[in-house]
Design a protein around this motif. Sequence first.
Motif: not given
Lengths: 797, 339
Positions: A567, A571, A579, A608-609, A680
Amino acid sequence: MKVPVLWMKDYVDINDIDEKTLIEKLILTGSNNEGTHKGAAALENVVVGHITEIKQHANADKLSICQVDTGDEVLQIVTGATNIRVNDYVPVAKHGAVIADGIKIKKGKLRGEVSNGMLCSLEEMGYEKSCIPKAFDDGIFILDKPYPLGMNILEALNIDETVIEFEITPNRPDCLSVIGMAREVAASFDRKTQYPKGVIKSETGDAHDYATVEVTAPDLCPRYVARIVRNIEIKPSPVWMQFRLMHAGMRPINNIVDITNYVMLEYGQPIHAFDLDTVSDHKIIVRRAEPNEVLTTLDDKARALNEDILVIADTKKSVGIAGIMGGGNTEISPSTKNILIEVATFDKSNIRKSSKELGLRTEASSRYEKGVSVSLPPIVVNRVCELIELLGAGEVIGGMIDVYPEKREATEIPFRPEVINNVNGTNLTLDEMIEILQKLEIETVMKADIPTAVIPYYRLDLEKEIDLVEEVARIYGYDNIGKTLPAFDAWGAKTNAQRIEDIAKLELIASGVDEILTYSFVSKKDLDKINLSEDSILRNQVTLINPLGEEYSCMRSTLMPNVLEVLARNSNRKIENARIYEMGSVFLPKELPVKQLPIEKKMLTIGCYGEHEDFFTLKGIVENVLGGLGITGFLFEKEANHPTFHSGRCANIIWDNHILGTLGEVHPIVCENYDLSTRAYVADLDFNILLQITNEERKFKAIPKHPAVERDIAILVKDEITSYEVEKIVKETAGVLLESVKMFDVYKGKQIPDGYKSVAYALIFRADDRTLVDDEVNVIFENVLKVLSSELDAQLR
Amino acid sequence: MKAELEQLLKRAKSDIEVARNLKALDDMRIKYLGKKGEVTNILKGMKDVAPEDRPAMGKMVNDVRETIEVMLENYKEEKKALEIKEKLAAESIDVTMPSKQLVRGHKHPLNVALDEVKDIFIGMGYKIAEGPEVDTVYHNFDALNAPIDHPSRSLSDTFYITEDILLRTQTSPIQVRTMKQQKPPIKIIAPGRCFRNDEIDATHSPMFHQIEGLVVDKNITMADLNGTLDMFAKRLFGAQTRTKFRPHYFPFTEPSAEVDVSCFKCGGEGCRFCSGSGWIEILGCGMVHPNVLAECGIDPEVYSGFAFGMGLDRIVMMKYEIDDIRILFENDIRFIKQF
């Protein structure tokens, strides 16, 4: 194994076979091709020249001006070379010539003097620097004798030769030799291998009068053969031998060393020559090294030895590390007069161990550690002496010292033709099999009516019937074996667990979640990064003895760090939302230190974020997965103490008193640890449990025929009342006519007292058998309100 | 009255023609044919008509009424079609504008390819066997006839947990486990993660994926192996694919072979993918060594079998033209979303 083709043709007549056919056929009989190149570069217009005059260049100290006769013309060539003399024969690249690396030679002027070409070094002819004789290391290649002027240099020296590089599998050390490959060629094309005769025309005296050999470690040296040569004259070996060595990747040194290397390449048997006059008492002792013994090897390095290492010694000192490298103290030198030629067999595991321990791997050791036949030494020592005589390098003394206490018998393998056919799927007759084996020099004799293969001494890999099955198959040709399918009935299918995994993945994909795969080994620090307490059970990890680094030092006990790392990576690469899920094993030791295999548990971890992600989108994904697996009746129970998660935004998923997993918003400190600058969300599910409670039964429910009645309800309740509690009362009170209840609004703020919230639900009522009337629903609805008010102190708004 | 009717019809006609929309048309219907409409009014005047003229006059009135009705109906349909056309024209969109983003997930390319391989073998009657990633030296090496001093056993090649426990370097231990647990006939593929002590670079990964296959029964032959892998290659790489079996050496099979397939990029002509050879090496295989069968409790005098193994990562990299293995485990979702 680099095999110069002209050299190989000494042993097998394949003049009618072109190189392409040769290579392709050998691939099919088991010698894979690893590349093909010419011995020299693709030279053009490089010819034999004769230097008739050398003058100093008037304007350049380091240049000289040569007149070079190339037969039809005399060329003026300016050169910086210093190793040339008048009357030398040299390779001349004429105007328009092409030399190594495709470089074109043009005439021109050097400091005012015309230069009509170039004198060539071996490097310029395309040879690796590491293979070039020291004498020509840094200068022009001087030919050994006059050759026809103007003749193409490759033709003149007969070195226009292709070198084929074969991949030799570890079971075939006999093929690490030119003769070995010639044998494979002979078998592949049904030719006969012609071996060197190894006959010495004139020999006098007896080797036993010149030296003695004692083997004190016969377990590590099953055979030691030696012959003596006197009155050696050290000089360069002939050009043909030098070029063959260079084409095989070895540097020519002098006649004696070159002969030993040449015969080693011929037979695959390492050979060593000692200066006999430096061997004390002319006695060779093969023994284990003494503790702390030190020997300076040929490469001028002092080697610390120990009792596990076998040495060749004389009565006073060690003179070589057996099978690995000779000692500097007995090295052949320009003044050497008498030599002892050693051809021995050493234990392959011991050589491998010693070579590894010393960090010293040589042409000799790499052959010994793969295995060399105990029958080779007499053949090879005679071949060396034959060449010494042929090259006029010395006087061969008669007789052979041969310390060979345990004679090895030829291997015999009885075989059943039907087994060969059954395994290979062929239909060969015994005669056909015998014929194939003959191509490999394997003779078949009948012993008590059983065909028995007599294995040639050099085939150490042939021990059992199955080995003959393979020999027959590969010479018969794998491509001549048919293509069938196994004849038995079997139905293919996934197991239930595999199918359930597929269903879960389908739900995840449909929910917009991408699949990731991460390493099974992780850093120990990962557990600190996800904030786990010191006494967490997940701290019990399976650790590697020899990891690539701390980052990969133990087997993962949770997938959460892996998911968080991915993640964060996404990011930080400015990807706005993600996801992801990983389904994979975690490793939990049964005890520490590890004694038995750890438990491998399958986990499903989702993360997910992004702008539209929150606890409830993740919850939706989890519900999709559980729903897809037919799991019902699970509850989300608030979890405030999981250190990885936001204490107010985390839940355990409970099913019949089991925790299926945990989901929530990631704790801000954990996000910080991963350099994640956004909120997150992670769900961590125990897939082993999900597998057990998956329910694939489905029962059809009729599509409703009668209309529904909808009622909305808005109530004021205390903050701590959960949606679950409200729904539970609604469901229990409303009874069977309630089809569904769903929250559609939560409001706090103006007009709502502190500590309270306004919540709104949509209730849908329906009967299967009739259209509900308002009165009926009103009664139920009133009752629901009453109970909510009494149980939860709810006020209608 | 007749003249009056003719006048009326003429007026109605022009009124209807100028009506701009369905509403105006409806007004016209009321004006002429409604309860208080003009035609109705004329009918009211019938009482002044001589009785013998009444039938003729009545017919005339009815004709006029019908004519107006038909006119109205026709114009109405025309107007409706026109109105729909105008509405659609007004609602025209630019179909080349971007679609609305629907969320959907993607499988990792390694599993996309693995699924394909699984499907092929399930179709050929295979089951899928699995085994632990952490396994014993016995399952990974000893039972597979690997020489005790084989370099692959060394610390520089294999990751160890203890002296007897390691990270499997191949999926072959699954074969061993299967043979020990199950009597022939056996027909399985065994996919899974494997580990070797390789520094990470563009072509090496300490973790990679293998798929192995194992068939054991009475009378299994090398020809069965050839046929099986040839069919597999044709299914995975296309019907025109050719296979080449080259003799090779593995300790756990004999006879052993490496299999090349005709290059699926150039069809065998030679290109940069196959380094100009027209062939790409994809797997190793052979007849299960009798020592291995015996070690697993299967009598090699009664049964025979074949086994094969291939690197999934390599196949995926070739298939999708990925030139750096590290990207497979980086999990950048822009990469995963391509598959």
